[in-house]
Design an enzyme around this catalytic site. Structure first.
Site, PDB file in Angstrom:
ATOM      1  N   HIS A  23       0.812  -1.212   0.000  1.00  0.00           N
ATOM      2  CA  HIS A  23       0.000   0.000   0.000  1.00  0.00           C
ATOM      3  C   HIS A  23       0.851   1.270   0.000  1.00  0.00           C
ATOM      4  O   HIS A  23       0.378   2.324  -0.433  1.00  0.00           O
ATOM      5  CB  HIS A  23      -0.952  -0.017   1.198  1.00  0.00           C
ATOM      6  CG  HIS A  23      -2.128  -0.915   0.991  1.00  0.00           C
ATOM      7  ND1 HIS A  23      -3.392  -0.604   1.435  1.00  0.00           N
ATOM      8  CD2 HIS A  23      -2.247  -2.117   0.367  1.00  0.00           C
ATOM      9  CE1 HIS A  23      -4.236  -1.577   1.097  1.00  0.00           C
ATOM     10  NE2 HIS A  23      -3.548  -2.509   0.461  1.00  0.00           N
ATOM     11  N   HIS A  25      -1.738 -12.563  -2.437  1.00  0.00           N
ATOM     12  CA  HIS A  25      -2.832 -13.153  -1.665  1.00  0.00           C
ATOM     13  C   HIS A  25      -2.553 -14.592  -1.260  1.00  0.00           C
ATOM     14  O   HIS A  25      -3.419 -15.254  -0.691  1.00  0.00           O
ATOM     15  CB  HIS A  25      -4.137 -13.058  -2.464  1.00  0.00           C
ATOM     16  CG  HIS A  25      -4.644 -11.658  -2.575  1.00  0.00           C
ATOM     17  ND1 HIS A  25      -5.789 -11.336  -3.262  1.00  0.00           N
ATOM     18  CD2 HIS A  25      -4.158 -10.494  -2.089  1.00  0.00           C
ATOM     19  CE1 HIS A  25      -5.974 -10.028  -3.208  1.00  0.00           C
ATOM     20  NE2 HIS A  25      -4.999  -9.501  -2.489  1.00  0.00           N
TER      21      HIS A  25
END
Length: 732
Positions: A95, A265
């Site tokens: 992020h 993920h």
């Protein structure tokens, strides 16, 4: 008169800048703040601090060991899922770096901006304040030897290594900023996660849904896409459209997009085990006693098993702290259905969980949970192109390993610019095309005597000061300090796509470069064409100054090399095209609705110029006559070709009255106040130096008696700055 003291609320109402500041009273006024944000006293280290020199004292192996140890050193105040902070730090690093957008080079992890608003309080960055606090003991230990910007990104890279994945490498070298980057436009919305599609034109239905430039996320406060689906609707095919566009805005293709999704993920989980309304304000709105912590969760303990972040709840794989290929195994092994998380978010769970795919709970011993996918995950097996890539990765796991490593490395380093800016022992030897490579310099540098000879030959070549200055500026002005791309090094102006850009064709720079190349080839000097173009510009400035009666020498440092066409990533390089350049009074028709003077400030910011340098360069280039094409707008002098202060003298002359000549008020005529005779024509970027109070203050000093020398000094300093912005071998 009352002697009663005001309350803190009354006092705040009187002194809060946002209630009384100039932007409140005159919101359309030209803001120059962005050109002042690098104040030399802003850093706690002082103006002479060099991060590269400080970092050189760091033991990277010791730092790596400390970060690795932190991964499993679970803290009671923020317990790690499955006893490992690795997935948490991966999200933090992703992020931090993932805000980068290729269109304008803004965003990314290169400045440590995640520490400040708005990023530290974006909904998509929920609870990352805790990840940064977990790193504080390490930052405290190493102090100025490691920047927050590097540490925030390095932690995620080490996290992958501690969970069994071998990364491509890592480059340090990100220096911290000390205030928010207020110049970045994150979108038009006035509320987080607004669902009005204000940043889009077209729609899914007409197949022409386009995200406004330069934005790269689908909603205010998100890094990329809404994990629940567009505007929270769990439609995987539509989500795929959003994913493709937002990742492309970051410079990622379909394969890189799938690799990052699958690889990222593979680790960790989503958090939404509790009511969303129990979560408190973001860090910037937290109360003073909360000390910068945000998103306080009042449900049960609010920690560990009760954590709420995105609102989705669950892990993607049964092995969330280990690198393996279970993400694709899991997603292909099941049929999926839409369900709701405890926080009310839409997510996908198997219709029936197959044996071996139950996920051990992150905090409750013996508890098992079904694997979970977001709508964005389902896009990987719903969109035909993504599905084909995902199947290939499933069948050839080694391909996924290689491509995830490269995509992750690109994600973390995309905003750092050329590889020459990287520091540390973990920088891989391989140079990648997205790093805008140039060849290493070979042989001895051109000598001072040879430079003197070349200066004389250029001056006698028949090329005018206007032509020389125009070509050098065109080569160097592509630089943008946001991601350190562009600039004169490499002489890419002679290659595609730059050779075909409208501004370069109309400026006639190709003929100038050809002549400089002839002079270079006829010389015995070991000098690149990139150096010749910059040297030619320096000679052009000197010629123009001499014509105005000033003998100056423009500093020139050789060492540039020439790139080849194979070294240019054409698609992303196209983002560097100057569709507007106030310094040459150039603006493509309908390129943007933003007023030209605001674009001028943005261009000056990209070039890392101060306000006095910006003004001197613009006024000086007007005097030299460096406009694109044949128009004379802003050439406020009777002696074009001379580096004089005539632009400022005639602009602030009270004997001239200015009036617009078009309805848009983009062009103006200056008439003699007494006779009404037209004296000059100009554009908005010319007249703003007389209308804006800050710029007029500088214009008047340059126009004053003795001001010409001051203007020329600032012109030269600004010129050298632009020519050397990309000389990372000189400046760190």
């Amino acid at each position: 008169m009352s002697d009663q003291k005001p309350t803190h609320r009354e006092w705040g109402a009187r002194t809060t800048p946002r209630l009384q500041g100039n932007e409140h009273w005159w919101p359309d006024q030209l803001a120059l703040n962005v050109l002042h944000q690098k104040h030399p006293d802003a850093s706690p280290f002082g103006k002479d601090f060099s991060y590269a020199e400080s970092f050189a004292q760091l033991d990277v192996d010791e730092l790596s060991a400390d970060v690795d140890a932190l991964m499993t050193d679970s803290q009671d105040w923020w317990p790690a899922d499955w006893g490992h902070y690795g997935p948490f730090f991966i999200r933090m690093s992703w992020h931090a770096a993932g805000t980068y957008r290729a269109v304008d080079g803004r965003g990314g992890g290169g400045t440590g901006a995640q520490r400040f608003a708005p990023l530290n309080s974006w909904p998509d960055n929920g609870n990352l304040d805790k990840a940064r606090r977990l790193l504080w003991p390490i930052k405290k230990k190493y102090g100025e030897k490691i920047s927050w910007a590097d540490l925030l990104v390095f932690a995620g890279n080490r996290a992958l290594e501690t969970m069994g994945f071998r990364t491509f490498g890592f480059g340090f070298g990100r220096a911290d900023i000390w205030a928010p980057e207020d110049d970045i436009y994150w979108g038009p919305e006035t509320e987080w996660l607004a669902t009005g599609d204000e940043r889009y034109t077209g729609s899914f239905e007409d197949g022409n849904r386009v995200l406004d430039n330069p934005l790269a996320a689908v909603q205010m406060g998100l890094i990329y896409v809404n994990p629940e689906g567009p505007n929270g609707v769990p439609d995987a095919l539509k989500s795929a459209q959003d994913v493709r566009e937002t990742f492309a805005r970051m410079g990622m293709n379909d394969r890189e997009t799938v690799a990052l999704t699958v690889g990222g993920h593979t680790f960790g989980k989503m958090h939404g085990n509790g009511p969303a309304e129990a979560v408190g304000e973001a860090p910037e709105a937290a109360k003073i006693h909360e000390q910068g912590f945000g998103w306080a969760n009042k449900h049960e303990t609010g920690l560990g098993e009760y954590a709420v972040t995105s609102g989705l709840e669950g892990a993607w794989t049964p092995t969330p702290t280990k690198w393996d290929h279970s993400y694709l195994d899991t997603i292909f092994a099941h049929q999926w259905k839409v369900t709701k998380s405890p926080a009310g978010a839409s997510q996908w769970e198997p219709v029936e969980v197959r044996e071996g795919y139950w996920v051990p709970d992150a905090h409750v011993e013996g508890k098992k949970n079904p694997p979970v996918m977001s709508t964005a995950d389902m896009a990987m097996i719903t969109d035909p192109d993504y599905l084909a890539i995902a199947r290939e990765y499933h069948e050839k796991p080694n391909v996924l390993v290689d491509e995830f490593a490269c995509a992750w490395y690109k994600l973390l380093h995309r905003d750092m610019g050329p590889r020459a800016r990287y520091l540390g022992p973990q920088v891989p030897d391989e140079v990648l095309i997205w790093q805008d490579p140039v060849p290493e310099h070979e042989g001895p540098l051109v000598s001072d005597d040879q430079i003197a000879t070349l200066r004389r030959q250029i001056a006698e070549s028949g090329l005018t000061s206007r032509e020389l200055v125009s070509a050098a500026w065109a080569s160097a002005c592509t630089y943008r300090q946001t991601d350190h791309r562009g600039g004169a090094n490499g002489a890419r102006i002679r290659l595609e796509p730059q050779a075909g850009w409208d501004v370069n064709v109309r400026s006639g720079v190709a003929a100038v470069i050809d002549r400089l190349e002839q002079l270079r080839d006829a010389s015995d000097a070991n000098i690149s064409l990139a150096d010749m173009i910059v040297l030619g510009g320096s000679v052009g400035v000197e010629m123009a100054a001499k014509a105005a009666g000033h003998d100056i020498t423009v500093p020139f440092t050789p060492g540039r090399t020439d790139a080849t066409q194979e070294m240019i990533e054409v698609d992303t390089h196209a983002h560097l095209e100057p569709r507007h350049d106030a310094f040459r009074n150039y603006r493509q028709t309908q390129a943007t609705s933003i007023p030209a003077e605001h674009l001028m400030v943005d261009r000056a910011f990209m070039l890392d110029l101060s306000v006095p340098q910006m003004a001197a360069l613009l006024g000086g280039m007007r005097a030299i006559g460096v406009n694109v094409g044949e128009d004379n707008d802003g050439i406020l002098t009777g002696r074009p070709g001379q580096l004089s202060n005539d632009f400022f003298v005639n602009l602030v002359d009270m004997g001239t009255v200015w009036e617009p000549v078009d309805e848009a008020e983009d062009r103006f005529e200056g008439r003699d106040r007494a006779t009404g005779e037209t004296k000059w024509t100009a554009t908005r970027v010319d007249l703003v130096y007389g209308s804006n109070s800050q710029l007029r203050a500088i214009a008047e000093e340059y126009a004053a008696d003795g001001g010409e020398q001051r203007m020329i000094d600032r012109f030269v300093s600004g010129w050298v700055k632009v020519m050397e912005n990309d000389r990372f071998d000189l400046y760190r």
